[in-house]
Design a protein around this motif. Structure first.
Motif: not given
Ligand SMILES: NC(=O)c1ccc[n+]([C@@H]2O[C@H](COP(=O)([O-])OP(=O)(O)OC[C@H]3O[C@@H](n4cnc5c(N)ncnc54)[C@H](O)[C@@H]3O)[C@@H](O)[C@H]2O)c1
Length: 354
Positions: A10-12, A34-35, A39, A71, A77, A94-95, A179-180, A183-184, A301
């Motif tokens: 995903g995004w992060w 990733d399911p 993506r 992530a 997680h 990830e957090k 992000p999807l 997710t949040y 950061y």
């Molecule tokens: N440390 C930081 O500063 C920071 C910043 C942003 C996000 N995050 C964390 O990163 C994580 C992901 O956030 P994001 O913004 O990238 O979200 P996102 O929605 O962009 O990505 C999540 C991805 O995980 C996939 N997914 C869903 N279920 C899954 C599974 N069971 N197994 C594997 N993949 C699966 C989704 O299809 C998606 O592609 C979150 O826990 C978020 O809190 C941390």
């Protein structure tokens, strides 16, 4: 070469982890899971050496990984991290680390028992300011810690109602992959709102700096829908002598700079850690003091540092050196598990019902 596998494309992952893996001279992204097929395909198209898997279990079974980066959304997680550790792979999560403290502490025990690295992606802790406050408190240079107060404001409220576009527009974040919304905003996979997404950062910073355990926790939150909060007020008694308060809100609007700071007051001195600017100012009663800020070219950061630090520690062991840096990361995960205790309490039955 350190072989890295990714859970969640995903995004992060795209913004922080993959660039750091690609920039590391001794690491390669060799597998991703990733399911969501679209993506997964987008991620592996940009990383030609990486094989694709729909589940972490399939990936671990055939990929011979050294490091696993988790992530995916918060609810997944713990399971992915456990699968990695059981396959003898060091793990960056990830957090928020996990939704439940028992899961987080269980992962730390598993990593220690197998002498593996377990680390939580908390970039605020990878700055010179964070290292300095940890050292000042560990060495007792501020005397006995009496009180900690923290304020952590951000522009994240749109995320908790699923308005990802509004969030990204407001914070002006570049995003090839957004992000999807769930997710949040979906309690079932996010585990909650602001407490999980943001308050976890500042509480982890306090637990990391002080090394304390939360002995008593009281919290109040603003809930906008069942289980989905946008602001938290927390009161803690820390092991040792100190009390702490944390106010954290995702409702800050552009216009007035968001405050993200933690102040530590001891019997012999005090320190203020500005998390947003990555600065630390401290002074003691006997006239000593200092100011720490990022050096030239250092990010306030450093979001690639969690994965590159874990890769470095695994590479050290591979080269026949001590596993002390790896186990120090796992000790950091134990401090992060204590933050999960605090955040979990915000979502206790009583808090949600109230
Ligand atoms: N440390 C930081 O500063 C920071 C910043 C942003 C996000 N995050 C964390 O990163 C994580 C992901 O956030 P994001 O913004 O990238 O979200 P996102 O929605 O962009 O990505 C999540 C991805 O995980 C996939 N997914 C869903 N279920 C899954 C599974 N069971 N197994 C594997 N993949 C699966 C989704 O299809 C998606 O592609 C979150 O826990 C978020 O809190 C941390």
């Amino acid at each position: 070469m350190i072989r890295v596998g990714l859970v969640g494309c995903g995004w992060w992952a795209a913004h922080a982890h993959v660039p750091a893996i690609e920039a590391h001279p001794d690491a390669a992204l060799v597998a991703a899971s990733d399911p969501d097929p679209a993506r997964l395909a987008a991620m592996t198209a940009g990383a030609p050496g990486a094989r694709s898997f729909s589940t972490v279990e399939e990936m671990l079974a055939v990929s011979d990984l050294d490091v696993l980066v988790v992530a995916s959304p918060a609810a997944f997680h713990a399971g992915a991290a456990r699968a990695g550790l059981l396959s003898e792979v060091s793990v960056l999560v990830e957090k928020p680390f996990t939704l439940h403290a028992a899961e987080a502490h269980g992962l730390v025990r598993l990593a220690r028992a197998r002498r593996l690295g377990l680390s939580v992606s908390l970039p605020y802790q990878y700055t010179a300011a964070a290292r300095e406050i940890r050292a000042l408190l560990t060495e007792g240079r501020l005397g006995d810690l009496v009180g900690v107060h923290a304020v952590f404001e951000s522009y994240t409220a749109p995320l908790y109602s699923g308005d990802v576009d509004e969030y990204l527009r407001r914070v002006n974040r570049p995003h090839a992959v957004a992000p999807l919304p769930g997710t949040y905003a979906d309690v079932a996979i996010a585990g909650g709102g602001h407490g999980q997404s943001q308050t976890s950062h500042v509480v982890s910073a306090i637990m990391d700096a002080t090394g304390a355990r939360p002995e008593r926790i009281a919290g109040e939150s603003v809930f906008v829908s069942p289980g989905m909060d946008t602001a938290n007020a927390i009161s803690l008694r820390l092991s040792g002598t100190a009390v702490a308060t944390v106010f954290s809100s995702g409702g800050a609007l552009p216009g007035l700079a968001a405050q993200q700071s933690v102040t530590y007051l001891g019997t012999a001195g005090s320190a203020r850690h500005d998390l947003a600017r990555a600065t630390l100012d401290w002074a003691t009663a006997d006239g000593a003091g200092g100011h720490v800020e990022p050096g030239d070219g250092e990010s306030a950061y450093p979001n690639g540092a969690p994965v590159s630090t874990l890769i470095d520690a695994v590479a050290q062991v591979r080269a026949g050196h001590s596993d002390a840096p790896l186990m120090e990361l796992t000790a950091g995960a134990e401090r992060a598990a204590r933050a999960v205790e605090v955040i979990e309490s915000l979502y206790s039955e009583d808090a949600v019902r109230d």
